[in-house]
Design an enzyme around this catalytic site. Sequence first.
Site: not given
Ligand code: G6P
Length: 290
Positions: A165, A264
């Site tokens: 990510h 990601e």
């Molecule tokens: O806040 P987190 O749990 O780290 O997630 C952050 C983001 O990650 C990804 O990109 C998902 O597609 C999003 O939907 C999410 O909000």
Amino acid sequence: MTEAASREAIQRVDSGEQYGKPGLPLYVVETPLCRAVIAEQGAQLLEFQGKGKEPLLWLSPRAGFERGKAVRGGIPLCLPWFGIHPDKDKPKHGLVRSRPWSLDSAEILADGEVQLVFTYRHDADALFDSDFLCRYTMTLGETLGLELELQNTGADSAKFSWAWHTYFAVEDVASVHVLGLEGQGYLDNTRGLTRARLEGALAFPGEVDRVFESAPDRQRIQLPSPITTASEGCDTVITWNPGAELAATLPDVGDHYRGFVCVEHGNAFADSWNLAPGESRSAKLAFSQE
Ligand SMILES: O=P(O)(O)OC[C@H]1O[C@H](O)[C@H](O)[C@@H](O)[C@@H]1O
């Protein structure tokens, strides 16, 4: 490599020493080729800067460094599930990003690159009912290379979805374009995962949360110093920025949402991996900056 050389290049410190917020053990790598900071928890890269290059990764100025919570920024590894679990009591993005990992080996290669191998061994538990083993290799030179090997060490087949990510550091999200996804179909996570198709380059005019399955293996993030990603064995690309409104609800982001885009790479949704008992699969991701 002598032990003294690697001790000098790789220091273990507490996040208090590095960021004034104690709580997590970190590895700081400093060589003539690069500087990197990695949290032992989650084997999460927090910073990477190749010699003469701009910082590759965004680390939130509001990041917390707490045990059991992923740090906002860098490259959290989401695994063994990506995104929201159907069982709402389970955390988003799996569990390995907030668990302790161990640094199994640290080597300085002949060309001066540092190679770190982290492992995480999972014994079936209430969150994920299957044993597995992750071996995560980071190669830190003038550029950054990542490799993940995932083995199902349980007695039954199991499904895994996962992603690196990556939070890329940018000057202003509003002026960033990502190439390499034009014409591709995606699931729009801001509209209940409805299907759509991307016309032209990807931009971030507000909240963007898109899942590209069976995606091409190269993307280019158009910045004053463009970044290219090249993946092997990563079929899914997810692109994310929360935009102003959602960012205001994320205490460790807030106004700083302008400083990053997430592109990601992994295998999620239709590209998830089904691994038979004993089966392993691996994937790679390499970053280069102009
Ligand atoms: O806040 P987190 O749990 O780290 O997630 C952050 C983001 O990650 C990804 O990109 C998902 O597609 C999003 O939907 C999410 O909000």
